[in-house]
Design a protein around this motif. Structure first.
Motif, PDB file in Angstrom:
ATOM      1  N   ALA A 148      30.736-117.803  56.177  1.00  0.00           N
ATOM      2  CA  ALA A 148      29.439-117.928  56.758  1.00  0.00           C
ATOM      3  C   ALA A 148      28.925-118.791  58.159  1.00  0.00           C
ATOM      4  O   ALA A 148      28.180-118.491  58.766  1.00  0.00           O
ATOM      5  CB  ALA A 148      28.530-118.562  55.481  1.00  0.00           C
ATOM      6  N   ALA A 149      29.758-119.980  58.184  1.00  0.00           N
ATOM      7  CA  ALA A 149      29.640-120.860  59.346  1.00  0.00           C
ATOM      8  C   ALA A 149      30.032-120.361  60.468  1.00  0.00           C
ATOM      9  O   ALA A 149      29.465-120.629  61.638  1.00  0.00           O
ATOM     10  CB  ALA A 149      30.334-122.314  58.928  1.00  0.00           C
ATOM     11  N   ARG A 187      35.996-121.575  51.042  1.00  0.00           N
ATOM     12  CA  ARG A 187      36.267-120.229  51.782  1.00  0.00           C
ATOM     13  C   ARG A 187      34.837-119.774  52.376  1.00  0.00           C
ATOM     14  O   ARG A 187      34.931-119.227  53.292  1.00  0.00           O
ATOM     15  CB  ARG A 187      37.128-119.448  50.960  1.00  0.00           C
ATOM     16  CG  ARG A 187      38.540-119.877  50.784  1.00  0.00           C
ATOM     17  CD  ARG A 187      39.506-119.677  52.166  1.00  0.00           C
ATOM     18  NE  ARG A 187      39.496-118.330  52.504  1.00  0.00           N
ATOM     19  CZ  ARG A 187      40.464-117.552  52.018  1.00  0.00           C
ATOM     20  NH1 ARG A 187      41.309-118.054  51.034  1.00  0.00           N
ATOM     21  NH2 ARG A 187      40.518-116.354  52.449  1.00  0.00           N
ATOM     22  N   ILE A 188      34.023-119.215  51.358  1.00  0.00           N
ATOM     23  CA  ILE A 188      32.846-118.516  51.610  1.00  0.00           C
ATOM     24  C   ILE A 188      31.886-119.378  52.712  1.00  0.00           C
ATOM     25  O   ILE A 188      31.414-118.801  53.817  1.00  0.00           O
ATOM     26  CB  ILE A 188      32.012-118.322  50.497  1.00  0.00           C
ATOM     27  CG1 ILE A 188      32.766-117.385  49.532  1.00  0.00           C
ATOM     28  CG2 ILE A 188      30.743-117.790  50.706  1.00  0.00           C
ATOM     29  CD1 ILE A 188      33.226-116.027  50.199  1.00  0.00           C
ATOM     30  N   ASP A 242      29.471-112.956  39.509  1.00  0.00           N
ATOM     31  CA  ASP A 242      28.897-114.354  39.774  1.00  0.00           C
ATOM     32  C   ASP A 242      29.251-115.020  41.005  1.00  0.00           C
ATOM     33  O   ASP A 242      28.741-115.640  41.914  1.00  0.00           O
ATOM     34  CB  ASP A 242      29.400-115.286  38.575  1.00  0.00           C
ATOM     35  CG  ASP A 242      28.629-115.244  37.217  1.00  0.00           C
ATOM     36  OD1 ASP A 242      27.326-114.684  37.310  1.00  0.00           O
ATOM     37  OD2 ASP A 242      29.014-115.562  36.216  1.00  0.00           O
ATOM     38  N   ALA A 243      30.662-114.564  41.189  1.00  0.00           N
ATOM     39  CA  ALA A 243      31.442-114.992  42.729  1.00  0.00           C
ATOM     40  C   ALA A 243      30.661-114.307  43.649  1.00  0.00           C
ATOM     41  O   ALA A 243      30.380-114.934  44.880  1.00  0.00           O
ATOM     42  CB  ALA A 243      32.701-114.873  42.480  1.00  0.00           C
ATOM     43  N   VAL A 244      30.481-113.018  43.534  1.00  0.00           N
ATOM     44  CA  VAL A 244      29.700-112.138  44.740  1.00  0.00           C
ATOM     45  C   VAL A 244      28.326-112.916  45.051  1.00  0.00           C
ATOM     46  O   VAL A 244      27.851-113.034  46.172  1.00  0.00           O
ATOM     47  CB  VAL A 244      29.807-110.774  44.285  1.00  0.00           C
ATOM     48  CG1 VAL A 244      28.742-110.066  45.241  1.00  0.00           C
ATOM     49  CG2 VAL A 244      31.112-110.137  44.416  1.00  0.00           C
ATOM     50  N   LEU A 245      27.357-112.944  43.917  1.00  0.00           N
ATOM     51  CA  LEU A 245      26.079-113.540  44.094  1.00  0.00           C
ATOM     52  C   LEU A 245      25.950-114.989  44.607  1.00  0.00           C
ATOM     53  O   LEU A 245      25.243-115.208  45.516  1.00  0.00           O
ATOM     54  CB  LEU A 245      25.550-113.434  42.662  1.00  0.00           C
ATOM     55  CG  LEU A 245      25.240-112.053  42.171  1.00  0.00           C
ATOM     56  CD1 LEU A 245      24.625-111.977  40.869  1.00  0.00           C
ATOM     57  CD2 LEU A 245      24.450-111.194  43.070  1.00  0.00           C
ATOM     58  N   GLU A 246      27.052-115.772  44.131  1.00  0.00           N
ATOM     59  CA  GLU A 246      27.151-117.080  44.896  1.00  0.00           C
ATOM     60  C   GLU A 246      27.458-116.787  46.463  1.00  0.00           C
ATOM     61  O   GLU A 246      26.897-117.612  47.101  1.00  0.00           O
ATOM     62  CB  GLU A 246      28.229-117.842  44.197  1.00  0.00           C
ATOM     63  CG  GLU A 246      28.375-119.261  44.820  1.00  0.00           C
ATOM     64  CD  GLU A 246      29.612-120.056  44.145  1.00  0.00           C
ATOM     65  OE1 GLU A 246      29.832-121.241  44.575  1.00  0.00           O
ATOM     66  OE2 GLU A 246      30.188-119.562  43.235  1.00  0.00           O
ATOM     67  N   THR A 277      25.184-118.297  49.634  1.00  0.00           N
ATOM     68  CA  THR A 277      26.036-119.257  50.715  1.00  0.00           C
ATOM     69  C   THR A 277      25.500-118.488  52.079  1.00  0.00           C
ATOM     70  O   THR A 277      25.151-119.331  52.836  1.00  0.00           O
ATOM     71  CB  THR A 277      27.262-119.449  50.440  1.00  0.00           C
ATOM     72  OG1 THR A 277      27.566-120.000  49.204  1.00  0.00           O
ATOM     73  CG2 THR A 277      28.088-120.376  51.445  1.00  0.00           C
ATOM     74  N   ILE A 278      25.748-117.313  52.210  1.00  0.00           N
ATOM     75  CA  ILE A 278      25.503-116.677  53.486  1.00  0.00           C
ATOM     76  C   ILE A 278      24.151-116.647  53.923  1.00  0.00           C
ATOM     77  O   ILE A 278      23.870-116.835  55.029  1.00  0.00           O
ATOM     78  CB  ILE A 278      26.101-115.138  53.366  1.00  0.00           C
ATOM     79  CG1 ILE A 278      27.738-115.174  53.250  1.00  0.00           C
ATOM     80  CG2 ILE A 278      25.546-114.373  54.655  1.00  0.00           C
ATOM     81  CD1 ILE A 278      28.238-113.915  52.740  1.00  0.00           C
TER      82      ILE A 278
END
Length: 307
Positions: free
Chosen positions: A201-202, A196-197, A235-239, A243-244
């Motif tokens: 980002a794409a 999803r992230i 952890d999810a936010v930093l990941e 990615t962004i």
């Protein structure tokens, strides 16, 4: 990475580890407690102009801590003082997308950001609050949702009444299932987070990204805030930020969501607070230590991403 602390409420000054890291990296503290009564929840124009003057010229690669989420609308000042096209990626338990009143406040700053031509897109990630239910009845900026300039990725799937013509969000069509009689957010919970992230980002426009993180998007084990809190993990936010950053350059970041007593707000701000948020009791225990541990983890992660 340059660390900047806007001392609105003393919450960050009570975190010795954060203050030490700020000093060690050549960061600075901007005094703003005298302006805070006219900035909290709702920004008075003169107070906002005074703060802008104290900040001085912007620098790319800054991370700015601004205290309580009651000051989240200062994100708009921090992002748009960079006179260039940009997107804003917004981690928050609330959408902050209300069009009225036509002021800069913590519930409307996303709508104000979308009025700025330099802001190509705002992507809000993680809301789990009731604010996203029946958005058209709560003053949300629906035109931006339809056009794709605003994407919202809620934590849980939610069917919400939508009265009006067929709803279609071209920019986030993969993130929402559309029914004839309503809008259904496709929840992040239980979905493939990385996929999803990566898709979010794409799709971002070809422009740098400003990251804004309100720690109320996190659970109570990782943040103590003035607001009701969400379900994301740090952890999810930093990941997601990593990615962004792999898709678009990061222009800078701001962080809010530390706890501080609101004090006397005056009649209008008190009314705004009661209408805009679920009131929570004064937290038990040492909220500063919880927030400091999270802030230090944010700084450690962002050091490699903000150059």
């Amino acid at each position: 990475m340059r660390i900047r602390i806007i001392d609105t409420d003393g919450s960050l000054m009570a975190q010795p580890g954060v203050m030490a890291m700020c000093a060690a990296t050549g960061g600075d503290v901007v005094a703003a407690r005298d302006l805070a009564p006219r900035l909290r929840l709702l920004a008075a124009r003169d107070a906002l102009a005074a703060l802008a003057a104290r900040l001085g010229p912007p620098e790319a690669g800054e991370i700015t801590f601004i205290g309580s989420g009651d000051f989240h609308h200062l994100s708009l000042l921090l992002a748009t003082r960079h006179a260039r096209a940009l997107s804003i990626v917004h981690f928050d338990n609330h959408p902050d997308w209300v069009r009225f009143p036509a002021s800069l406040n913590c519930g409307s700053w996303v709508a104000r950001a979308l009025e700025e031509p330099q802001v190509r897109r705002v992507v809000t990630i993680g809301p789990a609050s009731p604010d996203i239910e029946a958005p058209q009845l709560k003053g949300a900026t629906m035109e931006a949702l339809r056009s794709g300039r605003l994407e919202l990725h809620a934590w849980t799937g939610l069917e919400t009444f939508y009265a009006g013509p067929a709803f279609e969000n071209a920019g986030a069509s993969a993130a929402a299932g559309i029914a004839r009689d309503g809008l259904k957010w496709r929840g992040l919970a239980g979905d493939d987070w990385r996929a999803r992230i990566d898709a979010i980002a794409a799709r971002l426009p070809d422009a740098p990204v400003w990251i804004t993180l309100d720690k109320d998007v996190l659970g109570t084990g990782e943040a103590v805030t003035n607001w009701d809190q969400g379900r994301l993990t740090l952890d999810a936010v930093l990941e997601a930020i990593g990615t962004i950053a792999a898709h678009r350059p990061l222009l800078g970041m701001d962080v809010c969501g530390d706890y501080s007593p609101e004090g006397s707000l005056g009649m209008f701000r008190s009314l705004l607070a009661r209408l805009d948020r679920s009131q929570r009791p004064v937290p038990q225990g040492d909220g500063a230590s919880v927030n400091e541990a999270t802030n230090l983890r944010i700084l450690a992660a962002m050091g490699a991403l903000l150059q």
